[in-house]
Design a protein around this motif. Structure first.
Motif, short mmCIF file in Angstrom:
data_model
loop_
_atom_site.label_atom_id
_atom_site.label_comp_id
_atom_site.label_asym_id
_atom_site.label_seq_id
_atom_site.Cartn_x
_atom_site.Cartn_y
_atom_site.Cartn_z
N ILE A 151 0.91 -1.16 0.00
CA ILE A 151 0.01 -0.14 -0.10
C ILE A 151 0.83 1.29 -0.12
O ILE A 151 1.65 1.44 0.70
CB ILE A 151 -0.86 -0.17 1.16
N HIS A 152 0.65 1.95 -0.96
CA HIS A 152 1.34 3.21 -0.96
C HIS A 152 0.71 4.49 -1.23
O HIS A 152 -0.40 4.47 -1.61
CB HIS A 152 2.16 3.16 -2.38
N VAL A 153 1.05 5.56 -0.62
CA VAL A 153 0.35 6.97 -0.80
C VAL A 153 0.32 7.45 -2.16
O VAL A 153 1.40 7.26 -2.69
CB VAL A 153 1.03 7.93 0.27
N ASP A 154 -0.84 7.79 -2.43
CA ASP A 154 -0.94 8.38 -3.85
C ASP A 154 -1.40 9.79 -3.86
O ASP A 154 -1.34 10.22 -4.99
CB ASP A 154 -1.82 7.42 -4.97
N GLY A 155 -1.73 10.23 -2.45
CA GLY A 155 -2.27 11.51 -2.69
C GLY A 155 -3.64 11.99 -2.97
O GLY A 155 -4.14 13.14 -2.56
N LYS A 156 -4.37 10.89 -3.74
CA LYS A 156 -5.64 11.03 -3.71
C LYS A 156 -6.60 10.34 -3.13
O LYS A 156 -7.48 10.56 -2.30
CB LYS A 156 -6.05 10.95 -5.40
N LEU A 157 -6.44 9.06 -3.35
CA LEU A 157 -7.34 8.11 -2.54
C LEU A 157 -6.86 7.30 -1.25
O LEU A 157 -7.17 7.24 -0.29
CB LEU A 157 -7.72 6.73 -3.37
N VAL A 158 -5.27 7.40 -1.21
CA VAL A 158 -4.62 7.00 0.11
C VAL A 158 -3.79 8.08 0.39
O VAL A 158 -2.74 8.85 -0.45
CB VAL A 158 -3.53 5.86 -0.43
N HIS A 241 -10.67 2.40 -6.72
CA HIS A 241 -11.60 2.67 -7.78
C HIS A 241 -11.84 4.13 -8.05
O HIS A 241 -10.79 4.84 -7.79
CB HIS A 241 -13.22 2.30 -7.29
N ALA A 242 -12.74 4.85 -8.71
CA ALA A 242 -12.76 6.00 -9.28
C ALA A 242 -12.64 6.92 -8.04
O ALA A 242 -11.57 8.01 -8.13
CB ALA A 242 -13.81 6.26 -10.21
N ASP A 243 -13.53 6.72 -7.09
CA ASP A 243 -13.30 7.71 -5.79
C ASP A 243 -13.43 6.87 -4.73
O ASP A 243 -13.93 7.50 -3.51
CB ASP A 243 -14.57 8.64 -6.16
N THR A 244 -13.29 5.74 -4.58
CA THR A 244 -13.53 5.00 -3.52
C THR A 244 -12.27 3.89 -3.34
O THR A 244 -11.57 3.65 -4.26
CB THR A 244 -14.82 3.91 -3.46
N VAL A 245 -12.03 3.24 -2.26
CA VAL A 245 -11.16 2.17 -2.20
C VAL A 245 -11.80 0.95 -1.33
O VAL A 245 -12.57 1.35 -0.21
CB VAL A 245 -9.90 2.71 -1.32
N THR A 246 -11.48 -0.32 -1.78
CA THR A 246 -11.88 -1.56 -1.15
C THR A 246 -10.87 -1.81 -0.49
O THR A 246 -9.71 -2.08 -1.22
CB THR A 246 -12.62 -2.30 -2.12
N ALA A 247 -10.65 -2.29 0.93
CA ALA A 247 -9.71 -2.94 1.53
C ALA A 247 -10.03 -4.35 2.06
O ALA A 247 -11.40 -4.55 2.56
CB ALA A 247 -9.42 -1.80 2.68
N GLU A 248 -9.16 -5.08 1.94
CA GLU A 248 -9.39 -6.33 2.32
C GLU A 248 -8.36 -6.51 3.76
O GLU A 248 -7.23 -6.44 3.87
CB GLU A 248 -8.92 -7.69 1.39
N LEU A 249 -9.34 -6.69 4.73
CA LEU A 249 -8.78 -6.98 6.24
C LEU A 249 -8.69 -8.31 6.61
O LEU A 249 -9.51 -9.34 6.32
CB LEU A 249 -9.52 -6.22 7.12
N ASP A 261 -14.09 5.94 1.38
CA ASP A 261 -13.84 6.93 0.37
C ASP A 261 -12.26 7.39 0.47
O ASP A 261 -11.87 7.66 -0.71
CB ASP A 261 -14.76 8.25 0.84
N ARG A 262 -11.70 7.25 1.70
CA ARG A 262 -10.22 7.58 1.60
C ARG A 262 -9.75 6.83 2.77
O ARG A 262 -10.40 6.24 3.64
CB ARG A 262 -10.10 9.01 2.00
N VAL A 263 -8.12 6.65 2.54
CA VAL A 263 -7.39 5.76 3.37
C VAL A 263 -6.17 6.63 3.88
O VAL A 263 -5.82 7.54 2.95
CB VAL A 263 -6.95 4.58 2.67
N ILE A 264 -6.05 6.70 5.26
CA ILE A 264 -5.02 7.34 5.79
C ILE A 264 -4.11 6.22 6.08
O ILE A 264 -4.31 5.35 6.97
CB ILE A 264 -5.21 8.39 6.84
#
Length: 463
Positions: A151-158, A241-249, A261-264
């Motif tokens: 997982i890498h910071v992309d500045g938009k979603l992450v 996705h376009a404006d959301t993120v799906t995370a597998e825990l 919607d966003r990940v920090i």
């Protein structure tokens, strides 16, 4: 080539303090910085986050105004103004450090520094390269946030910390990965502002460096606020996705997915040791940080390292204190003692706040101490009840044989302002009986500190 007595590389809370103290002691001093004076702490960390968290506190107060007899319409958040307040605060303080450099006759050099030989640096900037020499070079280059392998910071979603501090819109659903100090502060902030927050931590508890009782209380408080907490959990993968993120825990009970919607990303830091020329002069490093002795010396004569780049604890006040010790040792000031890392306080500015100094109960016992524990809950403190901030406690840990204060752990309103009392007590080697015989003003939150000490002796008055 220009010559100085001492050059500091990095203008954060370690670097600029080192430069000022060196100038005060008569060194011809230069400070090299490629970005804003004040470093990450002042510009993108400690200070601007507290400005944002002040907004979160106000949001919380407004939601509970009826408790004090005020009927208010539902308040609306102007996110741009809150972010603007945070940024203007950081800018003002950065300019203040520029003033301090001028006041103390410290030469500020802009650019990226690299060690090219013993006692020698090359500074690269838009104006070209320039070499500088000094008998003493102090590296205070700080650290940067780590990514995860997957997982890498992309500045938009992450988001990393910078994006999390400058949002243009409030995410409705937010995933925070990492529940150390930075992670829980962002989780608390965004929850108070209105986001639905999920907090994930690989360790078995949130704020894993804190005493277990503090971690348990903070998790309870967060859960009651509606923050979803997953400990002993890792994020195995994310799908953008376009404006959301799906995370597998991956949890102890199996796998699950959430869409946000966003990940920090707040999973720790690595030292800024890249492109400094450390390999060329064979300076020792260890797991991404520069190795030093008790007085910040590296294995290279004339080269020192302080602050985050020199390893934990990664705290601004540790860097500043280390800076003074390092410079005064270089100058031959009498009586300089090495930093005692076990006496560096830690503060987290979520709601409720946490603060601690010294050993946790677990660490005190594992170190072989026979301990006496004192505890006082804030729900028995008059000031806490009066201001409707009665969640939390003060826990003190004493050596049962000597009365030494081994550690203090606090959770509740404004505990970050109170922990210094226990720090001073440790520095002055005050015992449990001396603290018990000290007078605390009434009504104050700090009375709980006194009651915790009394409880360790079995003579608490108000519980």
């Amino acid at each position: 080539m220009s010559d100085f007595d001492l050059i500091v590389v990095g203008g954060g809370p370690g670097g600029y303090v080192a430069a000022i103290r060196a100038a005060q002691l008569g060194f011809k001093t230069a400070l090299i910085e490629k970005a804003e004076l004040g470093g990450v702490c002042l510009n993108w960390g400690c200070i601007p986050t507290k400005a944002l968290l002040r907004g979160a506190d106000i949001a919380h107060t407004l939601k509970h105004a009826a408790q004090f007899g005020f009927a208010l319409e539902a308040p609306s958040l102007d996110l741009a103004k809150l972010v603007g307040h945070s940024r203007s605060t950081a800018k003002r303080l950065s300019q203040g450090i520029d003033y301090l450099m001028n006041k103390n006759a410290v030469t500020v050099i802009r650019g990226h520094a690299k060690i090219i030989a013993p006692f020698t640096l090359r500074v690269s900037s838009d104006d070209g390269d320039q070499q500088y020499r000094a008998d003493h070079i102090i590296l205070a280059t700080g650290a940067h946030a780590r990514d995860l392998a997957n997982i890498h910071v992309d500045g938009k979603l992450v988001w990393g910390a910078r994006e999390a501090m400058t949002p243009t819109a409030l995410p409705e659903r937010l995933l925070v990965i990492g529940a150390g100090a930075i992670g829980v502060e962002f989780a608390s902030l965004y929850n108070d502002l209105g986001s639905h927050v999920t907090l994930v931590e690989a360790a078995s508890k949130i704020v894993p460096m804190e005493d277990s009782d503090v971690s348990t209380q903070l998790a309870k408080s967060f859960t009651e606020r509606g923050i979803n907490i997953h400990t002993s959990t890792t994020v195995e993968a994310i799908e953008r996705h376009a404006d959301t993120v799906t995370a597998e825990l991956l949890t102890a009970n199996g796998r699950t997915q959430i869409t946000v919607d966003r990940v920090i990303l707040a999973v720790g830091i690595s030292g800024n040791i890249q492109a400094l020329g450390l390999e060329d002069v064979k300076a020792d490093t260890d797991r991404g940080f520069i190795k030093t002795d008790a007085f910040s010396k590296t294995n290279i004569v004339g080269l020192y390292a302080i602050g985050d780049v020199a390893g934990p604890p990664w705290l601004a006040h540790k860097a500043s204190h280390e800076a003074v010790i390092c410079v005064e040792k270089i100058a031959g000031v009498a009586g300089v003692k090495p930093l005692r890392k076990d006496r560096v306080p830690g503060c987290t500015y979520c709601r409720p706040q946490t603060a601690s100094v010294g050993l946790s109960e677990e660490k005190a016992k594992s170190a072989g101490h026979k301990v006496r524990i004192g505890r006082f809950n804030l729900n028995a403190n008059g000031k806490a009840l009066a201001i409707d901030e009665s969640v939390g406690f003060v826990k003190t840990i004493f050596d049962s044989e000597t009365g030494e204060l081994l550690g203090a752990h606090m959770i509740g309103a404004e505990v970050t302002e109170q922990i210094q009392g226990f720090c001073i007590a440790q520095q002055l080697e005050a015992t449990d009986h001396e603290l018990a015989n000290s007078i605390f003003a009434h009504p104050t939150l700090s009375e709980s500190m006194h009651e915790s000490v009394l409880d360790s002796l079995g003579i608490a008055i108000h519980q």
